[in-house]
Enzyme design. Structure first.
Site, PDB file in Angstrom:
ATOM      1  N   LYS A 113       0.835  -1.216   0.000  1.00  0.00           N
ATOM      2  CA  LYS A 113       0.000   0.000   0.000  1.00  0.00           C
ATOM      3  C   LYS A 113       0.867   1.262   0.000  1.00  0.00           C
ATOM      4  O   LYS A 113       0.680   2.146  -0.819  1.00  0.00           O
ATOM      5  CB  LYS A 113      -0.897   0.005   1.247  1.00  0.00           C
ATOM      6  CG  LYS A 113      -1.505   1.359   1.567  1.00  0.00           C
ATOM      7  CD  LYS A 113      -2.484   1.300   2.707  1.00  0.00           C
ATOM      8  CE  LYS A 113      -2.009   1.869   4.013  1.00  0.00           C
ATOM      9  NZ  LYS A 113      -1.586   3.257   4.040  1.00  0.00           N
ATOM     10  N   ASN A 114       1.830   1.319   0.935  1.00  0.00           N
ATOM     11  CA  ASN A 114       2.576   2.566   1.066  1.00  0.00           C
ATOM     12  C   ASN A 114       3.515   2.811  -0.113  1.00  0.00           C
ATOM     13  O   ASN A 114       4.006   3.919  -0.288  1.00  0.00           O
ATOM     14  CB  ASN A 114       3.351   2.589   2.389  1.00  0.00           C
ATOM     15  CG  ASN A 114       2.412   2.806   3.570  1.00  0.00           C
ATOM     16  OD1 ASN A 114       1.210   3.035   3.391  1.00  0.00           O
ATOM     17  ND2 ASN A 114       2.947   2.716   4.776  1.00  0.00           N
ATOM     18  N   CYS A 163      -6.187   8.278   8.844  1.00  0.00           N
ATOM     19  CA  CYS A 163      -6.412   7.730  10.178  1.00  0.00           C
ATOM     20  C   CYS A 163      -6.188   8.788  11.246  1.00  0.00           C
ATOM     21  O   CYS A 163      -5.311   9.641  11.105  1.00  0.00           O
ATOM     22  CB  CYS A 163      -5.396   6.612  10.432  1.00  0.00           C
ATOM     23  SG  CYS A 163      -5.961   5.012   9.921  1.00  0.00           S
ATOM     24  N   ARG A 205      -0.317  14.915  12.570  1.00  0.00           N
ATOM     25  CA  ARG A 205       0.202  14.752  11.213  1.00  0.00           C
ATOM     26  C   ARG A 205       0.285  16.066  10.439  1.00  0.00           C
ATOM     27  O   ARG A 205      -0.420  16.284   9.456  1.00  0.00           O
ATOM     28  CB  ARG A 205      -0.621  13.708  10.452  1.00  0.00           C
ATOM     29  CG  ARG A 205      -0.662  12.392  11.188  1.00  0.00           C
ATOM     30  CD  ARG A 205      -1.301  11.319  10.401  1.00  0.00           C
ATOM     31  NE  ARG A 205      -0.324  10.559   9.621  1.00  0.00           N
ATOM     32  CZ  ARG A 205      -0.595   9.393   9.053  1.00  0.00           C
ATOM     33  NH1 ARG A 205      -1.772   8.877   9.133  1.00  0.00           N
ATOM     34  NH2 ARG A 205       0.329   8.767   8.372  1.00  0.00           N
ATOM     35  N   ASP A 223       3.808   1.317  12.277  1.00  0.00           N
ATOM     36  CA  ASP A 223       2.605   0.634  11.780  1.00  0.00           C
ATOM     37  C   ASP A 223       2.428  -0.753  12.399  1.00  0.00           C
ATOM     38  O   ASP A 223       1.344  -1.329  12.296  1.00  0.00           O
ATOM     39  CB  ASP A 223       2.660   0.507  10.247  1.00  0.00           C
ATOM     40  CG  ASP A 223       2.390   1.842   9.562  1.00  0.00           C
ATOM     41  OD1 ASP A 223       1.943   2.779  10.239  1.00  0.00           O
ATOM     42  OD2 ASP A 223       2.630   1.939   8.348  1.00  0.00           O
ATOM     43  N   ARG A 273      -8.980  -0.216   4.394  1.00  0.00           N
ATOM     44  CA  ARG A 273      -8.111   0.784   3.764  1.00  0.00           C
ATOM     45  C   ARG A 273      -6.746   0.187   3.428  1.00  0.00           C
ATOM     46  O   ARG A 273      -6.072   0.667   2.510  1.00  0.00           O
ATOM     47  CB  ARG A 273      -7.915   1.986   4.699  1.00  0.00           C
ATOM     48  CG  ARG A 273      -9.108   2.922   4.729  1.00  0.00           C
ATOM     49  CD  ARG A 273      -8.737   4.217   5.421  1.00  0.00           C
ATOM     50  NE  ARG A 273      -7.350   4.544   5.115  1.00  0.00           N
ATOM     51  CZ  ARG A 273      -6.505   5.096   5.957  1.00  0.00           C
ATOM     52  NH1 ARG A 273      -6.884   5.415   7.165  1.00  0.00           N
ATOM     53  NH2 ARG A 273      -5.260   5.347   5.604  1.00  0.00           N
TER      54      ARG A 273
HETATM   55  C1  UD1 Z   1       3.928   7.163   6.122  1.00  0.00           C
HETATM   56  C2  UD1 Z   1       3.080   5.922   5.968  1.00  0.00           C
HETATM   57  C3  UD1 Z   1       2.540   5.472   7.327  1.00  0.00           C
HETATM   58  C4  UD1 Z   1       3.684   5.291   8.313  1.00  0.00           C
HETATM   59  C5  UD1 Z   1       4.550   6.551   8.353  1.00  0.00           C
HETATM   60  C6  UD1 Z   1       5.798   6.375   9.217  1.00  0.00           C
HETATM   61  C7  UD1 Z   1       2.159   6.146   3.749  1.00  0.00           C
HETATM   62  C8  UD1 Z   1       0.959   6.344   2.894  1.00  0.00           C
HETATM   63  N1  UD1 Z   1       1.978   6.204   5.083  1.00  0.00           N
HETATM   64  O1  UD1 Z   1       3.080   8.192   6.620  1.00  0.00           O
HETATM   65  O2  UD1 Z   1       1.870   4.239   7.144  1.00  0.00           O
HETATM   66  O3  UD1 Z   1       3.151   5.072   9.595  1.00  0.00           O
HETATM   67  O4  UD1 Z   1       4.998   6.901   7.028  1.00  0.00           O
HETATM   68  O5  UD1 Z   1       6.543   5.307   8.775  1.00  0.00           O
HETATM   69  O6  UD1 Z   1       3.245   5.867   3.253  1.00  0.00           O
HETATM   70  N2  UD1 Z   1       5.791  15.072  10.324  1.00  0.00           N
HETATM   71  C9  UD1 Z   1       5.880  16.409  10.596  1.00  0.00           C
HETATM   72  N3  UD1 Z   1       5.736  17.288   9.560  1.00  0.00           N
HETATM   73  C10 UD1 Z   1       5.501  16.878   8.291  1.00  0.00           C
HETATM   74  C11 UD1 Z   1       5.420  15.499   8.030  1.00  0.00           C
HETATM   75  C12 UD1 Z   1       5.566  14.609   9.064  1.00  0.00           C
HETATM   76  O7  UD1 Z   1       6.093  16.820  11.738  1.00  0.00           O
HETATM   77  O8  UD1 Z   1       5.375  17.729   7.399  1.00  0.00           O
HETATM   78  C13 UD1 Z   1       5.940  14.097  11.421  1.00  0.00           C
HETATM   79  C14 UD1 Z   1       4.670  13.273  11.652  1.00  0.00           C
HETATM   80  O9  UD1 Z   1       3.758  13.944  12.483  1.00  0.00           O
HETATM   81  C15 UD1 Z   1       5.234  12.043  12.278  1.00  0.00           C
HETATM   82  C16 UD1 Z   1       6.584  11.869  11.577  1.00  0.00           C
HETATM   83  O10 UD1 Z   1       6.909  13.132  11.038  1.00  0.00           O
HETATM   84  O11 UD1 Z   1       5.469  12.252  13.635  1.00  0.00           O
HETATM   85  C17 UD1 Z   1       6.606  10.838  10.471  1.00  0.00           C
HETATM   86  O12 UD1 Z   1       5.623  11.135   9.509  1.00  0.00           O
HETATM   87  P1  UD1 Z   1       5.787  10.728   7.976  1.00  0.00           P
HETATM   88  O13 UD1 Z   1       7.046   9.956   7.815  1.00  0.00           O
HETATM   89  O14 UD1 Z   1       5.599  11.946   7.140  1.00  0.00           O
HETATM   90  O15 UD1 Z   1       4.552   9.761   7.761  1.00  0.00           O
HETATM   91  P2  UD1 Z   1       3.539   9.719   6.557  1.00  0.00           P
HETATM   92  O16 UD1 Z   1       4.248   9.977   5.275  1.00  0.00           O
HETATM   93  O17 UD1 Z   1       2.349  10.525   6.895  1.00  0.00           O
END
Ligand code: UD1
Length: 416
Positions: free
Chosen positions: A22-23, A116, A121, A304, A396
């Site tokens: 998925k990711n 979710c 986020r 995850d 999902r």
């Molecule tokens: C992706 C995955 C999700 C997984 C996560 C961490 C997908 C579709 N989803 O989510 O399943 O749990 O990686 O491995 O691939 N953060 C900020 N600012 C930002 C972006 C992120 O502070 O602009 C923080 C988030 O709040 C979190 C951390 O960084 O604490 C990691 O988030 P991120 O790696 O961006 O996760 P996703 O891409 O949302």
């Protein structure tokens, strides 16, 4: 409302094949917007996040054909740069269209992303990364940006965000000049996105230090790409087998992507290892508790799999402690597990579990995608019948968790 009914107490046995990731497929689908060729994605998982993503792409002007697990995307007719609220609000990964639309249309308008409810986020890293490539943002109720003269450059992420790394890649593959993404996330799904883009003619590679270097190209061509198995789904089933003291073989799984989970399982007393064509697991003995475990970016223990692991540790001998360092709201499964008799207390980002000999069946509500999978694992351990509501979260990310676990001998039924 649909439910999943589980009659627990059966040890899982057998072999299983894992759906496509998925990711990895979500950013790859967004990457299909770049350039004009037709892209064919094989082994595309049949999950809700994919259908929602394809709906967004149709809305932007893509022609999409989906037959079973093969999806072909013809993006030559893309003529819109705005995504409407309802579609994007359903999935968090709609934010990936920000980089893809800036790369393709030089303009993007999207609502703040949904997904979710596992924490705040924020998207500050996405915005900062794209600004470093020349994008200008107009932030009010929506995320609006234009990038008429997107140029390659140095993108420094403050933290290795998976989504922000993907957005920076999507925006820069067609931008003139050279881009270096510093502190890029190291998740294997990022490397899969890079491999897909390379197949389309992009010049992109990971440096020895883990940064990502991109040299902008003028156009991207067609490509056919086969998705690799989903490491989180594989991890979920390895944990389900562990919880039920089972023996399973996960077929065709690449080495190393689950090293962190395998190390943890071994610490708990499980016999598990890679073989030539997959992962074999035997969990015959009583499980040992884990004195301390932190979730961490790849190659650390994946956030995850934190809830699914918690559902297993409820019955491990001794006291375990898990600290969640990535998403602050990932303990929403705790009160559901407590309904089953689990002894868990949380203190900020840490949860402490005292193993008990048995869980009791209960009527449960999935709080989010992986939390839902965790409740299935908990229910598999409880002698008797449990019901899980809110299965839309589970759909999902899992093609058919009931089909997969039934194939391993579980008594589990979906009621729509
Ligand atoms: C992706 C995955 C999700 C997984 C996560 C961490 C997908 C579709 N989803 O989510 O399943 O749990 O990686 O491995 O691939 N953060 C900020 N600012 C930002 C972006 C992120 O502070 O602009 C923080 C988030 O709040 C979190 C951390 O960084 O604490 C990691 O988030 P991120 O790696 O961006 O996760 P996703 O891409 O949302």
């Amino acid at each position: 409302m649909s439910t999943i009914e589980v009659t627990g107490g059966i040890s899982l046995q057998g072999e299983i094949e894992i759906q496509g990731s998925k990711n990895a497929v979500l950013p790859i689908l967004a990457a299909c917007l770049l350039g004009e060729g037709v892209c064919v994605i094989e082994n595309c998982p049949r999950i809700k996040d994919v259908s929602d993503t394809l709906e967004i792409m149709r809305g932007l002007g893509c022609r999409i054909r989906r037959e079973d697990r093969t999806v072909s995307v013809d993006a030559s007719g893309v003529d819109r740069c705005e995504i409407s609220g309802e579609e994007a609000a359903r999935i968090r990964s709609s934010i990936l269209f920000l980089g893809a639309l800036l790369g393709r249309m030089k303009k993007a308008v999207l609502p703040l992303p949904g997904g979710c409810a596992i924490g705040e986020r924020p998207i500050d890293q996405h915005i900062a990364a794209l600004r470093q490539l020349g994008a200008r943002f107009y932030l009010e109720e929506k995320v609006a940006a234009d990038a008429w003269d997107l140029k390659g450059g140095r993108v420094e992420l403050a933290l290795p965000s998976v989504g922000a790394t993907e957005n920076a890649i999507l925006a820069s593959v067609l931008a003139p000049g050279e881009t270096l993404i510093v502190r890029a996330a190291r998740e294997p799904e990022i490397d899969e996105l890079c491999a897909f883009l390379r197949r389309r003619g992009a010049r992109i590679r990971r440096t020895a230090g883990g940064d990502i270097r991109i040299v902008g190209v003028k156009r991207l061509g067609s490509a056919c790409y086969r998705m690799r198995p989903d490491r989180i789904v594989a991890g979920t089933y390895l944990l389900a087998a562990t919880a039920t003291r089972g023996q399973i073989f996960v077929k065709d799984f690449p080495h190393h992507e689950l090293d962190a989970l395998l190390a943890v399982l071994r610490d708990m007393g499980v016999t598990v290892g890679y073989e030539e064509n997959g992962i074999r697991l035997m969990a015959k003995m009583p499980l040992r508790a884990l004195p301390y475990l932190e979730t961490a970016p790849y190659p650390g223990f994946p956030t995850d799999l934190q809830s699914p692991l918690m559902a297993v540790l409820c019955r491990a001998r001794g006291e375990s402690c898990i600290c969640e360092t990535i998403f602050e709201n990932r303990f929403r499964t705790v009160d559901q597990l407590q309904k089953m008799g689990a002894k868990i207390r949380t203190d900020g980002r840490c949860a402490v579990m005292k193993g008990i000999p048995a869980l009791i069946p209960a009527s449960l509500t999935a709080p989010d995608l992986r939390g839902g999978a965790a409740l299935v694992i908990a229910a598999l351990q409880a002698n008797g019948s449990s019901v899980i509501r809110n299965t839309r979260y589970i759909e999902r990310g899992y093609e058919d968790i009931c089909r997969d676990l039934s194939a391993l001998g579980a008594r589990i039924t979906y009621r729509g």
